[in-house]
Write an enzyme that holds these catalytic residues in place. Sequence first.
Site, short mmCIF file in Angstrom:
data_model
loop_
_atom_site.label_atom_id
_atom_site.label_comp_id
_atom_site.label_asym_id
_atom_site.label_seq_id
_atom_site.Cartn_x
_atom_site.Cartn_y
_atom_site.Cartn_z
N ASP A 1 1.07 -1.09 -0.19
CA ASP A 1 -0.04 0.11 -0.05
C ASP A 1 1.03 1.11 -0.15
OD1 ASP A 1 -2.51 1.55 0.54
OD2 ASP A 1 -1.56 1.84 2.56
N ASP B 1 -0.24 5.18 0.92
CA ASP B 1 -0.32 6.09 1.95
C ASP B 1 -0.39 5.70 3.26
OD1 ASP B 1 -0.70 8.34 -0.01
OD2 ASP B 1 -2.86 7.82 -0.26
#
Length: 255
Positions: free
Chosen positions: A10, A12
């Site tokens: 991922d 953020d």
Amino acid sequence: MKHLKAVIFDVDGTLAETERDGHRIAFNRAFAEAGLDWHWDDQLYGKLLAVTGGKERIQYYLENFHLQCGFAGDYGEMIAKLHADKTRHYVELLENQVIQLRPGVKRLIAELRSAGIRLAIATTTTPENVMALIKTTLGEEALAWFDAIAAGDVVPTKKPAPDIYNYCLDQLQLTADECLAIEDSANGLLSAHSAGVNTLVTVNAYTADEDFLQAICVVDQLGEPDSPCKVIAGSPINSSYITAQSIQDLHAQAI
């Protein structure tokens, strides 16, 4: 048992503290530039993070926090313009090197590459944001290190739906049990888990209290040799910080 072939990151909150130090600030700059009196402080932004996707977050804010915004036109056009302006401000923050990678990220990426484990990204943020973060923190050449960058609106339904992970697996031409995801949030974990991808969670200030029952391991950070990580839940690791070997061991245990 299938060997680990790829790690899917991922972005953020996982690669960097982009939510608090980047996106939130960029949203506020876009609001001010548009003449809106909106301000997303840390506490409010933490609540808004339950909604994945920047445009979706603005829509949710309009519907639940600020019904009377004084805008007479098409809300869809307004949201698209605000989000585009926000992306521009976010990239400027990255270019000014305001945002740095979280501890252990750069080291782990190098270790995985040395071990011959492929790299990929599955995120709800825009491709522009992903590329800007990678270029400003790892260098432009690092874009070629990732065999798949699944980002933004490439799928119709964002996390916690599994769509972005399914898309990423298709791009990699790998099965879910050949991959391991690294996420920071419950929505991200649900997305990966629903696609059948085992997940290591590295929490941050916004996500520390979320439910990570389905994770194979939960740590406070990836860690460094001089800055050990803390295992919060799940399987133990074989070192004081997350390494390429501990990633492979976690994957083997989960399978």
